[in-house]
Motif scaffolding. Structure first.
Motif, PDB file in Angstrom:
ATOM      1  N   HIS A   1       0.314  -1.150  -0.137  1.00 13.45           N
ATOM      2  CA  HIS A   1       0.229   0.583   0.149  1.00 13.45           C
ATOM      3  C   HIS A   1       1.052   1.453  -0.232  1.00 13.45           C
ATOM      4  CE1 HIS A   1      -2.695   2.783   1.697  1.00 13.45           C
ATOM      5  NE2 HIS A   1      -4.209   2.342   0.856  1.00 13.45           N
ATOM      6  N   ASP A   2       1.858   1.191   0.795  1.00 14.27           N
ATOM      7  CA  ASP A   2       2.479   2.434   0.506  1.00 14.27           C
ATOM      8  C   ASP A   2       4.002   2.712   0.016  1.00 14.27           C
ATOM      9  OD1 ASP A   2       4.002   5.062   2.198  1.00 14.27           O
ATOM     10  OD2 ASP A   2       5.712   3.353   1.793  1.00 14.27           O
ATOM     11  N   ALA A   3       4.071   1.632  -0.743  1.00 11.64           N
ATOM     12  CA  ALA A   3       4.998   1.422  -1.803  1.00 11.64           C
ATOM     13  C   ALA A   3       4.506   1.870  -3.746  1.00 11.64           C
ATOM     14  CB  ALA A   3       6.032   0.626  -2.146  1.00 11.64           C
ATOM     15  N   PHE A   4       3.315   1.487  -3.786  1.00 17.83           N
ATOM     16  CA  PHE A   4       2.960   1.189  -5.336  1.00 17.83           C
ATOM     17  C   PHE A   4       1.401   1.750  -5.337  1.00 17.83           C
ATOM     18  CE2 PHE A   4       1.179  -1.896  -8.111  1.00 17.83           C
ATOM     19  CZ  PHE A   4       2.332  -1.590  -9.105  1.00 17.83           C
ATOM     20  N   ALA A   5       0.445   1.533  -3.939  1.00 23.28           N
ATOM     21  CA  ALA A   5      -1.203   1.976  -4.002  1.00 23.28           C
ATOM     22  C   ALA A   5      -1.585   2.887  -3.107  1.00 23.28           C
ATOM     23  CB  ALA A   5      -1.513   1.047  -4.611  1.00 23.28           C
ATOM     24  N   ALA A   6      -0.431   4.147  -2.613  1.00 23.97           N
ATOM     25  CA  ALA A   6      -1.414   5.384  -1.389  1.00 23.97           C
ATOM     26  C   ALA A   6      -2.450   5.301  -1.703  1.00 23.97           C
ATOM     27  CB  ALA A   6      -0.084   5.574  -0.860  1.00 23.97           C
ATOM     28  N   ASP A   7      -2.856   5.710  -2.679  1.00 25.79           N
ATOM     29  CA  ASP A   7      -4.515   6.904  -2.934  1.00 25.79           C
ATOM     30  C   ASP A   7      -5.258   6.108  -3.088  1.00 25.79           C
ATOM     31  OD1 ASP A   7      -3.188   6.439  -5.253  1.00 25.79           O
ATOM     32  OD2 ASP A   7      -3.776   8.331  -6.028  1.00 25.79           O
ATOM     33  N   VAL A   8      -4.863   4.032  -3.199  1.00 25.50           N
ATOM     34  CA  VAL A   8      -5.914   3.259  -3.227  1.00 25.50           C
ATOM     35  C   VAL A   8      -6.426   2.987  -2.140  1.00 25.50           C
ATOM     36  CG1 VAL A   8      -6.649   0.835  -4.176  1.00 25.50           C
ATOM     37  CG2 VAL A   8      -5.221   2.834  -5.625  1.00 25.50           C
ATOM     38  N   PRO A   9      -7.780   2.540  -1.724  1.00 27.16           N
ATOM     39  CA  PRO A   9      -8.469   2.070  -0.436  1.00 27.16           C
ATOM     40  C   PRO A   9      -7.222   0.358   0.282  1.00 27.16           C
ATOM     41  CG  PRO A   9     -10.216   2.539  -1.523  1.00 27.16           C
ATOM     42  CD  PRO A   9      -8.992   2.527  -2.741  1.00 27.16           C
ATOM     43  N   GLU A  10      -7.286   1.367   1.440  1.00 27.08           N
ATOM     44  CA  GLU A  10      -6.136  -0.226   1.968  1.00 27.08           C
ATOM     45  C   GLU A  10      -7.250  -1.475   1.264  1.00 27.08           C
ATOM     46  OE1 GLU A  10      -4.296  -0.328   5.262  1.00 27.08           O
ATOM     47  OE2 GLU A  10      -4.538   1.921   6.111  1.00 27.08           O
ATOM     48  N   GLU A  11      -8.556  -1.552   1.756  1.00 29.28           N
ATOM     49  CA  GLU A  11      -9.335  -2.985   1.473  1.00 29.28           C
ATOM     50  C   GLU A  11      -8.677  -3.616  -0.379  1.00 29.28           C
ATOM     51  OE1 GLU A  11     -13.835  -5.151   1.298  1.00 29.28           O
ATOM     52  OE2 GLU A  11     -13.453  -3.320   2.288  1.00 29.28           O
ATOM     53  N   GLN A  12      -8.451  -2.591  -1.192  1.00 30.23           N
ATOM     54  CA  GLN A  12      -7.934  -2.890  -2.188  1.00 30.23           C
ATOM     55  C   GLN A  12      -7.151  -2.693  -3.047  1.00 30.23           C
ATOM     56  OE1 GLN A  12      -8.927   0.047  -5.391  1.00 30.23           O
ATOM     57  NE2 GLN A  12      -9.459  -1.152  -6.578  1.00 30.23           N
ATOM     58  N   SER A  13      -6.635  -2.180  -1.917  1.00 25.00           N
ATOM     59  CA  SER A  13      -4.212  -2.625  -2.239  1.00 25.00           C
ATOM     60  C   SER A  13      -4.017  -3.675  -1.542  1.00 25.00           C
ATOM     61  CB  SER A  13      -3.865  -1.524  -0.981  1.00 25.00           C
ATOM     62  OG  SER A  13      -3.046  -1.743  -1.346  1.00 25.00           O
ATOM     63  N   ARG A  14      -5.175  -4.623  -0.664  1.00 22.56           N
ATOM     64  CA  ARG A  14      -5.053  -5.893  -0.167  1.00 22.56           C
ATOM     65  C   ARG A  14      -5.156  -6.648  -1.523  1.00 22.56           C
ATOM     66  NH1 ARG A  14      -6.537  -4.038   4.992  1.00 22.56           N
ATOM     67  NH2 ARG A  14      -8.562  -5.003   4.813  1.00 22.56           N
TER      68      ARG A  14
END
Length: 245
Positions: A147-160
């Protein structure tokens, strides 16, 4: 009315995804372009190294009828840089948080100059078998760092979900040098997210300026086509209006 007639003489948009991802990342951009009656093809990127992937993508692009606007995200930018001239029908390039390396450069050289990227510290090293019976190194992003390195502005559930379904990339993608870059011969556009911690916003700006790209900076993370698809789609529209039919 056929799709080709509705599309007129506009190029087909070919979308090439980057490392740790697949074509699903383009879904919202594809939907918007289809609503515009633009022909679109999302090209699968093998993620096995610059030489292999550029040859595959060049072949895929060359089999599209008519002119093509090639759009590359992240590592996909490096692939279209190496593939576009070989394809023979590409009329423009769009870099979406994308690498635009110069001849002889490797992506690990580019990344070494970034102060914004944290990607190298977030990678896990794996291996995969080769056709000759040996093994080669590949990398994935640590799910705890995704989440932090790749997709910080995507909701965490989606990032997982993205972390769990990511596709690893061969080390050859970072270590093989670029051939003659297509941006020296073709017009280019670049979307630069200001919060990119994967490639690094700093090196994205540098590469886009060197390529002479028309640059759109936007607040967002590395996966800007997911978090801000409307911005990416508008840049593609601008490129379609500018390139030759």
């Amino acid at each position: 009315m056929t799709e080709a007639t509705a599309n007129g003489a506009r190029p087909t948009v070919a979308l090439v995804h980057g490392a740790f991802a697949d074509s699903a990342g383009w879904t919202d951009v594809v939907a918007r372009l289809l609503a515009d009656r633009v022909r679109v093809r999302a090209v699968s990127n093998p993620l096995r190294g610059i030489a292999h992937d550029a040859a595959y993508v060049a072949s895929a692009l060359s089999q599209i009828d008519g002119p093509v606007l090639a759009v590359g995200h992240s590592y996909g930018g490096a692939v279209i840089t190496n593939a576009a001239l070989r394809a023979g029908n590409v009329v423009g390039l769009v870099y979406v948080a994308g690498f635009a390396p110069d001849e002889g450069e490797t992506l690990q050289d580019v990344e070494a100059d970034s102060r914004d990227s944290v990607l190298l510290t977030a990678l896990l090293q794996w291996s995969y078998p080769t056709a000759d019976g040996g093994t080669e190194t590949e990398f994935a992003i640590d799910p705890d760092r995704f989440h932090d390195a790749f997709a910080a502005d995507v909701p965490e559930e989606q990032s997982r979900v993205m972390a769990a379904t990511q596709r690893p990339v061969s080390a050859l993608a970072f270590g093989e040098p670029t051939t003659a870059p297509a941006w020296k011969d073709l017009p280019s556009w670049a979307v630069v997210p200001t919060g990119d911690k994967a490639v690094g916003s700093d090196v994205l700006r540098t590469m886009a300026a060197r390529a002479g790209a028309t640059v759109t900076e936007v607040e967002g993370s590395h996966v800007i086509m997911i978090s801000r698809p409307e911005v990416v789609t508008e840049v593609v529209r601008q490129a379609l209006r500018a390139v030759p039919a």
